[in-house]
Structure formats: structure tokens, C-alpha cells
Scaffold this motif. Structure first.
Motif, PDB file in Angstrom:
ATOM      1  N   SER A 357      86.064 -62.346 -16.043  1.00 13.43           N
ATOM      2  CA  SER A 357      84.991 -62.087 -15.081  1.00 13.43           C
ATOM      3  C   SER A 357      85.532 -61.734 -13.702  1.00 13.43           C
ATOM      4  N   TYR A 358      84.872 -60.779 -13.045  1.00 11.03           N
ATOM      5  CA  TYR A 358      85.191 -60.458 -11.654  1.00 11.03           C
ATOM      6  C   TYR A 358      83.925 -60.493 -10.797  1.00 11.03           C
ATOM      7  N   GLU A 359      82.912 -61.221 -11.256  1.00  6.91           N
ATOM      8  CA  GLU A 359      81.626 -61.251 -10.554  1.00  6.91           C
ATOM      9  C   GLU A 359      81.702 -61.962  -9.208  1.00  6.91           C
ATOM     10  N   ASN A 360      82.729 -62.798  -9.003  1.00  4.89           N
ATOM     11  CA  ASN A 360      82.861 -63.507  -7.728  1.00  4.89           C
ATOM     12  C   ASN A 360      83.803 -62.801  -6.750  1.00  4.89           C
ATOM     13  N   GLY A 361      84.143 -61.557  -7.055  1.00  5.56           N
ATOM     14  CA  GLY A 361      84.955 -60.777  -6.122  1.00  5.56           C
ATOM     15  C   GLY A 361      86.417 -60.714  -6.509  1.00  5.56           C
ATOM     16  N   ASP A 364      88.811 -63.953  -5.989  1.00  8.98           N
ATOM     17  CA  ASP A 364      88.622 -64.942  -7.038  1.00  8.98           C
ATOM     18  C   ASP A 364      89.254 -64.455  -8.345  1.00  8.98           C
ATOM     19  N   TYR A 365      89.134 -63.164  -8.592  1.00  8.20           N
ATOM     20  CA  TYR A 365      89.677 -62.571  -9.814  1.00  8.20           C
ATOM     21  C   TYR A 365      91.196 -62.731  -9.876  1.00  8.20           C
TER      22      TYR A 365
END
Length: 530
Positions: A357-361, A364-365
Motif C-alpha cells: 500500500s502507498y495510500e498514506n504517501g 510512509d511507503y
């Protein structure tokens, strides 16, 4: 004007806001309504740049503004859509193509002079007679030494059109005069296969560092050599391999899969699915293959591991891989620069996406690596976090998971003896390589009686050599470094670097693999099943 990446989104927002303000205050024929209407999306950024270029109170490098804008846009898409500036395109293209035009030497700057570490085997320099230890002081009569000359300047002097010639002036130890060599430039391979040799009488080993255009050809050539040596099974080392061309990964997988087996499929934003299948050309389908992966194996590396795992072919050994399941396409921007834009996702044969996931930027990724490390995942497979909703089953009933990398069939923990801050510092700063070169310069003839095979199998780094390296470091760094806690590891790296500078391709890895716990596990697995 150089701008830090972390400030790009903020600066982009400020730039757009400034454009709105300027458009409202100046006497342009277009109103702000026209500027931001639905029919002017493609004009908006162009007009903003023009406003700044023609009306802004100070002189501004608008090229840098464009770079900032492009980077800011891409950063808000996904972590792997990237901008390649014009000045970086040649280097990036050469790296992915797998060759460049030059004279074929590895070198470093020693006392302000370009000093040859090795002439690449079969290269123009090798054919001309350039040797390790040679100092190149002129190219076509121009001096190429001194403090003010960068490596880029030197490379530009040595590179040139295919089949063009350059006359080199060389100082060689033991020779009283400057030697002259005329070298005809040619294609120089940037090898993506680091090493290929036999681990046992029947188990071969091939290490691939990336998937470039030339990789499959290199791989095929090395595999043929191993077959002549009696290879029956293969260890394919993809540790630290960041990926590359998807099509090249497919070609390599094809060597191990039966005809018409699904390798992967991709899906774009419109839902279009494209499937890739194994063909008839694979000729290593009946062998056992062990794919070595770690936390830095990404993209095309994961395609290879995932395809074999999902088809119940081979054994995946190591630690959970990076987790990149996005496909990029390179698109030119018209001024020599380009963008690598994510255009689809890929899925393994069972239908799993291994993209994390990279939904938090982006921060975070990329920090996910440290989260894995901190929770102990690199040492204990029980610490690997999986989601039952992303569980898949292979044709033979093996459970596999999506959502964040390929989880190996056989887990091998991180070897902490080879992971410490001092060793990492020494490798990154090139101290070991520089020290070894200076030691060779004292008496290269001392190694003439060693063949490559004998050196790798029997040469022993003395305690005196380790102490000399310790003194060398303390002089260079003004520190107080000792190797009491990891003396054996330092010896191994010194030996591997000696082997690399003496014998070239593959020697470095062959030495390090002698005490590699993942290699030991693969040999054990192969012996248990034979």
C-alpha cells in the motif's frame, strides 16, 4: 535553483496560488474564469509558467520550475512514477540498454590521476594492452589529471562515437617513458549477470543484478556454459535486484515453465487484461530451480519469483521481497527528458497483486522497510504480517499471499554478522577497494602464481594485512577503528575485493558466497532432494 524534493508539493501549491493571484491582478485578455475553466486544463500550467517567465519581478529559471511542477505532480500519483531530467537520460538509458560506447576500463582517481583498476576482458583497452595499475594522464594530447578534473570530465574525454579512436598517454610502474596506446572505442557491456559458476558438481549459480535489455542474452550464455559443466539444478540469485524490463523477466521465467503456463497478467485503468504465457523455447523446465530473494528484490525480480511459486515450479528461498506490483512505461517529454509513468498493475498466475500500500504517501511507503526491520521480520518469519483476505492457492494446494511482496517457501534470516555500521560505512565509501588497490600496487607480481580458481579456494588474508587496513583507515578517517568483533568478515571482504580486482567478473561474489548462509541453505535443500 536547486529545490529539495520534500518541499516540491508545497512549492507547487504556492506556485498555482501565485498564478491565480497574478492572473487576477494583471491586464491579460483571459480572465481567471477562463484560466480555470474545464476547457483549459492542459493550458493551465503553461500559462502559469508564462506569467512567471514574463511578468515575475525577479529573474527565475523557468526550467527548474517545470521540473518542480512535474515532480510534484508525479509524487502525488504513486511512488514509482518518476521524472527523468534531460541531463540524466543518457546514463539511465545506457544502464537499461546494457552497454555504452567507450574504451572499457574500471578506474578510480588515485592522487588526482585516473588509475586503471582493470581493463574489462575483451574490451578495446584490454586488446590495446592497458593493464591494472596504469595511470592515464592524457587523451588525444589533453591532460586528464589534476584536482579540478571530475570523473564526469574524464568519462567525457574517454567516451566518443563508435569506432572512433583515442590516443592515451599512460604512466606504468617500471617504465621510464610515457607509453602511448591507440584505443578504438566500441560497445562496452554493463553486465547485469554478476556471477555464474558451479556451487556443487550438479548445482549451478547465476546472480542477476537488474533486468536490462541485455540480461536475457547474458543469462542464456551463462546457462549454456553451466550445462557444459554438468548443471542439473540452478540457484538464481535475485537478492538486491530492483527490477527492470518486464519482458526480460518473462523471457527468463519461460526457461523454467512448461508450454502455455501463465507467467503473469496485467490490468490497466480501463480494465484491459493482457496475459503472458510460457512458450516452447524453455529448455530448463525439468530442473529444480531455487530463487533467492530478499527485502530489496523488487518488480521484475518479484515477477520471476511469483510466476515460479504460483506454478509450483521451483523453491523461493530467503526473505519477503520488496512489494512492487506496478508497471511503468517511459514516455518522452519532447525536450530530452522523460517520465516513467505507471500504466498498469501486474498479477501473478494465481491472481494476486504483491504491491504494498502507498495510500498514506511516499514517506510512509518507503519507511515500510524500517518497520519490517524493527518488528523483527528479517529474523523471524512469524513476524511477517499477512492478510487472510489476500490468501491464494496454487494448483498443488500451496497457500500464498498477496499485498506486499513474495513470501519465500524457505525462510533464511538476515545474517547479522555481515550487517554492522562499520562494514556498511567501509563498503559505501570505497575504503576497502582503495586499500586493496594500493596493496596490489606494491607488488602485483606476488599474485602471478595464483589461478583464479586457486586464489578463491585457497588464498588466506593474513592478520598483518588486516592490521595494515586498520592503520590505513585510521590514517584516512582520523578515527580509532578496530576489527576485533568482526575480523573474519573484514578478511572476507578484503579477499573478495582482491579477487575482483585481479580476476574480474564474478570473483567478488564467488568469494563472499563461501560463507553466505542463504547459499548454504540452498546447497542443503538441493542435497536433500537428490
Amino acid at each position: 535553483m536547486k529545490i529539495q524534493r520534500k518541499y516540491l508539493p508545497l512549492l507547487l501549491g504556492i506556485g498555482v496560488a501565485a498564478g491565480i493571484f497574478i492572473g487576477g491582478k494583471l491586464n491579460f485578455s483571459d480572465t481567471s474564469d477562463r484560466l480555470f475553466s474545464s476547457n483549459s486544463k492542459k493550458d493551465k500550467l503553461n500559462r502559469l509558467i508564462d506569467y512567471i517567465d514574463y511578468e515575475y519581478v525577479d529573474e527565475v529559471n523557468t526550467d527548474s520550475i517545470v521540473d518542480v511542477t512535474v515532480n510534484g505532480i508525479l509524487e502525488n500519483l504513486d511512488p514509482h512514477s518518476v521524472y527523468i531530467p534531460k541531463e540524466d537520460m543518457q546514463r539511465v538509458s545506457e544502464n537499461m540498454k546494457g552497454d555504452f560506447v567507450g574504451i572499457g576500463i574500471s578506474f578510480y582517481t588515485y592522487k588526482d590521476t585516473i588509475t586503471v583498476i582493470r581493463a574489462i576482458e575483451g574490451s578495446p583497452s584490454d586488446k590495446a594492452g592497458i593493464k591494472g595499475g596504469d595511470r592515464i594522464i592524457t587523451a588525444d594530447g589533453d591532460s586528464i589529471f589534476g584536482k579540478d578534473l571530475s570523473n564526469t570530465d574524464v568519462v567525457n574525454k574517454l567516451k566518443g562515437p563508435i569506432d572512433s579512436k583515442v590516443e592515451l598517454g599512460v604512466i606504468r610502474k617500471g617504465e621510464s617513458k610515457v607509453l602511448k596506446f591507440t584505443v578504438k572505442r566500441d560497445h562496452i557491456p554493463i553486465r547485469s549477470v554478476d556471477a555464474a559458476y558451479m556451487l556443487t558438481e550438479t548445482l549451478g549459480y547465476i546472480k542477476i543484478n537488474r533486468f536490462a535489455e541485455s540480461t536475457y542474452k547474458e543469462f542464456s550464455q551463462e546457462l549454456k556454459k553451466l550445462k557444459k559443466q554438468g548443471v542439473r539444478d540452478l540457484a538464481l540469485d535475485l537478492r538486491g535486484n530492483p527490477g527492470g524490463f518486464l519482458s526480460v523477466a518473462e523471457q527468463i521465467v519461460d526457461e523454467f515453465l512448461e508450454d502455455d503456463k501463465l507467467i503473469l497478467f496485467t490490468k490497466n485503468k480501463r480494465g484491459k487484461i493482457e496475459k503472458s504465457y510460457a512458450t516452447k523455447k524453455g529448455d530448463f523446465e525439468d530442473a529444480k530451480v531455487y530463487v533467492l530473494i530478499d527485502e530489496n528484490s523488487a518488480s521484475a525480480s518479484e515477477i520471476v519469483a511469483g510466476a515460479l511459486q504460483d506454478n509450483d515450479q521451483g523453491t523461493i528461498v530467503g526473505r519477503r521481497s520488496y512489494g512492487k506490483g506496478l508497471v511503468q512505461r517511459e514516455m518522452e517529454l519532447g525536450d530530452g527528458s522523460a517520465v516513467r509513468l505507471t500504466v498498469s498493475r501486474y498479477y501473478t498466475p494465481t491472481g494476486r497483486s504483491i504491491q504494498r500500500s502507498y495510500e498514506n504517501g511516499n514517506k510512509d511507503y518507503y519507511d515500510d522497510y524500517f518497520e519490517r526491520l524493527n518488528r523483527g521480520e528479517f529474523l523471524d518469519p512469524e513476524k511477517i504480517q499477512v492478510a487472510d483476505s489476500l490468501k491464494f492457492t496454487t494448483p498443488k494446494g500451496k497457500v500464498v499471499y498477496g499485498g506486499g511482496g513474495i513470501i519465500p517457501d524457505v525462510f533464511v534470516p538476515l545474517d547479522m554478522s555481515m550487517q554492522n555500521e562499520t562494514l556498511t560505512f567501509l563498503k559505501r565509501r570505497g575504503f576497502i577497494s582503495n586499500f586493496v588497490f594500493e596493496e596490489l600496487e606494491k607488488d602485483r607480481d606476488a599474485y602471478n602464481d595464483y589461478s583464479r580458481e586457486n586464489f578463491i579456494s585457497s588464498f588466506v588474508v593474513s592478520d598483518d594485512l588486516v592490521l595494515a587496513f586498520q592503520d590505513y583507515l585510521n590514517f584516512k578517517t582520523k578515527a580509532n577503528i578496530t576489527f576485533v568483533a568482526y575480523n573474519d568478515e573484514v578478511k572476507q571482504y578484503i579477499k573478495a575485493t582482491l579477487a575482483s580486482q585481479l580476476y574480474g567478473n564474478g570473483a567478488f561474489d564467488e568469494v563472499l558466497n563461501q560463507s553466505d548462509i542463504m547459499i548454504e541453505e540452498v546447497i542443503k535443500l538441493d542435497q536433500e532432494t537428490n
